[in-house]
Design a protein around this motif. Structure first.
Motif, PDB file in Angstrom:
ATOM      1  N   VAL A  18       0.975  -1.258   0.180  1.00  0.00           N
ATOM      2  CA  VAL A  18       0.014  -0.173   0.007  1.00  0.00           C
ATOM      3  C   VAL A  18       0.824   1.379  -0.126  1.00  0.00           C
ATOM      4  N   SER A  19       0.127   2.423  -0.418  1.00  0.00           N
ATOM      5  CA  SER A  19       1.073   3.644  -0.525  1.00  0.00           C
ATOM      6  C   SER A  19       0.024   4.633  -0.450  1.00  0.00           C
ATOM      7  N   PRO A  20       0.444   5.888  -0.384  1.00  0.00           N
ATOM      8  CA  PRO A  20      -0.693   6.851  -0.264  1.00  0.00           C
ATOM      9  C   PRO A  20      -1.492   7.209  -1.417  1.00  0.00           C
ATOM     10  N   GLU A  21      -0.950   6.537  -2.440  1.00  0.00           N
ATOM     11  CA  GLU A  21      -1.720   6.530  -3.963  1.00  0.00           C
ATOM     12  C   GLU A  21      -2.800   5.810  -3.956  1.00  0.00           C
ATOM     13  N   ASP A  22      -3.115   4.715  -2.940  1.00  0.00           N
ATOM     14  CA  ASP A  22      -4.265   3.703  -2.832  1.00  0.00           C
ATOM     15  C   ASP A  22      -5.281   4.577  -2.448  1.00  0.00           C
ATOM     16  N   TYR A  23      -6.439   4.314  -2.713  1.00  0.00           N
ATOM     17  CA  TYR A  23      -7.663   5.011  -2.488  1.00  0.00           C
ATOM     18  C   TYR A  23      -8.117   4.236  -1.041  1.00  0.00           C
ATOM     19  N   ILE A  24      -7.408   4.414   0.168  1.00  0.00           N
ATOM     20  CA  ILE A  24      -7.735   3.888   1.432  1.00  0.00           C
ATOM     21  C   ILE A  24      -8.154   4.832   2.443  1.00  0.00           C
ATOM     22  N   LEU A  25      -9.528   4.959   2.775  1.00  0.00           N
ATOM     23  CA  LEU A  25      -9.883   5.758   3.839  1.00  0.00           C
ATOM     24  C   LEU A  25     -10.125   5.141   5.203  1.00  0.00           C
ATOM     25  N   VAL A  26      -9.559   5.678   6.216  1.00  0.00           N
ATOM     26  CA  VAL A  26      -9.808   5.288   7.563  1.00  0.00           C
ATOM     27  C   VAL A  26     -10.699   6.451   8.386  1.00  0.00           C
ATOM     28  N   GLU A  27     -11.734   5.895   8.595  1.00  0.00           N
ATOM     29  CA  GLU A  27     -12.653   6.977   9.424  1.00  0.00           C
ATOM     30  C   GLU A  27     -12.656   6.559  10.876  1.00  0.00           C
ATOM     31  N   ILE A  28     -12.436   7.418  11.663  1.00  0.00           N
ATOM     32  CA  ILE A  28     -12.375   7.119  13.287  1.00  0.00           C
ATOM     33  C   ILE A  28     -13.439   8.271  13.823  1.00  0.00           C
ATOM     34  N   MET A  29     -14.655   7.653  14.605  1.00  0.00           N
ATOM     35  CA  MET A  29     -15.731   8.748  14.929  1.00  0.00           C
ATOM     36  C   MET A  29     -16.007   8.355  16.342  1.00  0.00           C
ATOM     37  N   HIS A  30     -16.191   9.474  17.218  1.00  0.00           N
ATOM     38  CA  HIS A  30     -16.857   9.600  18.526  1.00  0.00           C
ATOM     39  C   HIS A  30     -17.841  10.276  18.840  1.00  0.00           C
ATOM     40  N   ASN A  31     -18.689   9.987  19.162  1.00  0.00           N
ATOM     41  CA  ASN A  31     -19.771  10.737  19.323  1.00  0.00           C
ATOM     42  C   ASN A  31     -20.366  11.854  18.070  1.00  0.00           C
ATOM     43  N   ASN A  32     -20.285  11.195  17.222  1.00  0.00           N
ATOM     44  CA  ASN A  32     -20.843  11.533  15.855  1.00  0.00           C
ATOM     45  C   ASN A  32     -19.869  12.676  15.277  1.00  0.00           C
ATOM     46  N   THR A  33     -18.573  12.671  15.909  1.00  0.00           N
ATOM     47  CA  THR A  33     -17.671  13.624  15.531  1.00  0.00           C
ATOM     48  C   THR A  33     -16.195  12.728  14.799  1.00  0.00           C
ATOM     49  N   PHE A  34     -16.031  13.244  13.441  1.00  0.00           N
ATOM     50  CA  PHE A  34     -14.497  12.691  13.164  1.00  0.00           C
ATOM     51  C   PHE A  34     -13.429  13.077  13.956  1.00  0.00           C
ATOM     52  N   ILE A  35     -12.473  11.927  14.029  1.00  0.00           N
ATOM     53  CA  ILE A  35     -11.329  12.219  14.723  1.00  0.00           C
ATOM     54  C   ILE A  35     -10.393  12.223  13.657  1.00  0.00           C
ATOM     55  N   ASN A  36      -9.324  13.219  13.746  1.00  0.00           N
ATOM     56  CA  ASN A  36      -8.167  13.354  13.075  1.00  0.00           C
ATOM     57  C   ASN A  36      -7.274  12.219  13.257  1.00  0.00           C
ATOM     58  N   SER A  37      -6.627  11.519  12.300  1.00  0.00           N
ATOM     59  CA  SER A  37      -5.758  10.505  12.504  1.00  0.00           C
ATOM     60  C   SER A  37      -4.599  10.724  11.486  1.00  0.00           C
ATOM     61  N   SER A  38      -3.446   9.955  11.424  1.00  0.00           N
ATOM     62  CA  SER A  38      -2.070  10.062  10.751  1.00  0.00           C
ATOM     63  C   SER A  38      -1.999   8.504  10.202  1.00  0.00           C
ATOM     64  N   ARG A  39      -1.378   8.453   9.137  1.00  0.00           N
ATOM     65  CA  ARG A  39      -1.224   7.207   8.387  1.00  0.00           C
ATOM     66  C   ARG A  39       0.465   7.055   8.053  1.00  0.00           C
ATOM     67  N   GLU A  40       0.783   5.973   8.445  1.00  0.00           N
ATOM     68  CA  GLU A  40       2.328   5.568   7.955  1.00  0.00           C
ATOM     69  C   GLU A  40       2.127   4.451   7.001  1.00  0.00           C
ATOM     70  N   TYR A  41       2.845   4.473   6.056  1.00  0.00           N
ATOM     71  CA  TYR A  41       2.791   3.180   4.949  1.00  0.00           C
ATOM     72  C   TYR A  41       3.969   2.461   5.032  1.00  0.00           C
ATOM     73  N   GLY A  42       3.866   1.180   5.075  1.00  0.00           N
ATOM     74  CA  GLY A  42       5.137   0.072   5.042  1.00  0.00           C
ATOM     75  C   GLY A  42       5.632  -0.045   6.571  1.00  0.00           C
ATOM     76  N   GLY A  43       5.983  -1.166   6.769  1.00  0.00           N
ATOM     77  CA  GLY A  43       6.869  -1.416   8.127  1.00  0.00           C
ATOM     78  C   GLY A  43       8.287  -1.267   8.113  1.00  0.00           C
ATOM     79  N   GLU A  44       8.897  -1.605   9.209  1.00  0.00           N
ATOM     80  CA  GLU A  44      10.037  -1.248   9.197  1.00  0.00           C
ATOM     81  C   GLU A  44      11.242  -2.320   8.688  1.00  0.00           C
TER      82      GLU A  44
END
Length: 95
Positions: A18-44
Motif C-alpha cells: 500500500v501507498s498514499p496513492e491507494d484509495y484507502i480511507l480510515v474514518e474514526i468517529m466518537h459521538n458523531n465527530t470525526f477524529i483526525n488521524s495520521s497514517r504511515e505506510y510500510g513497516g520497518e
C-alpha cells in the motif's frame, strides 16, 4: 496517542503493498465527530509494504468506531468498535 496496524492482502492471500496513492480511507468517529488521524505506510522491515499504521489521539473516554474503506467499500460488514476508559488524572496534563 493510540495506534493500530492494518495489513492488506490480495484475494489470493498474497501481500498487497500500500501507498498514499491507494484509495484507502480510515474514518474514526466518537459521538458523531470525526477524529483526525495520521497514517504511515510500510513497516520497518523489508516485506512489510502491505502494512499501514494509523495513529490518533483519544481526548475523551467512550466508544470509538473505526471504518476502513478501500476504493469506497467497507472491508468488513460493520465498523470496528473500541471503548476507551478514563485514565487517572495527572497534574502534568491539566490546563
Amino acid at each position: 496517542m493510540e495506534f493500530f496496524f492494518l495489513q492488506f492482502y490480495r484475494m489470493n492471500s498474497t501481500p498487497y503493498p500500500v501507498s498514499p496513492e491507494d484509495y484507502i480511507l480510515v474514518e474514526i468517529m466518537h459521538n458523531n465527530t470525526f477524529i483526525n488521524s495520521s497514517r504511515e505506510y510500510g513497516g520497518e522491515k523489508w516485506g512489510q509494504g502491505n502494512m499501514m499504521k494509523v495513529s490518533f489521539t483519544v481526548r475523551e473516554a467512550g466508544s470509538y468506531t473505526i471504518s476502513v474503506l478501500v476504493q469506497g467499500t467497507l472491508i468488513t460488514d460493520k465498523p470496528f468498535t473500541k471503548t476507551f476508559l478514563p485514565g487517572a488524572v495527572s497534574k502534568y496534563h491539566l490546563i
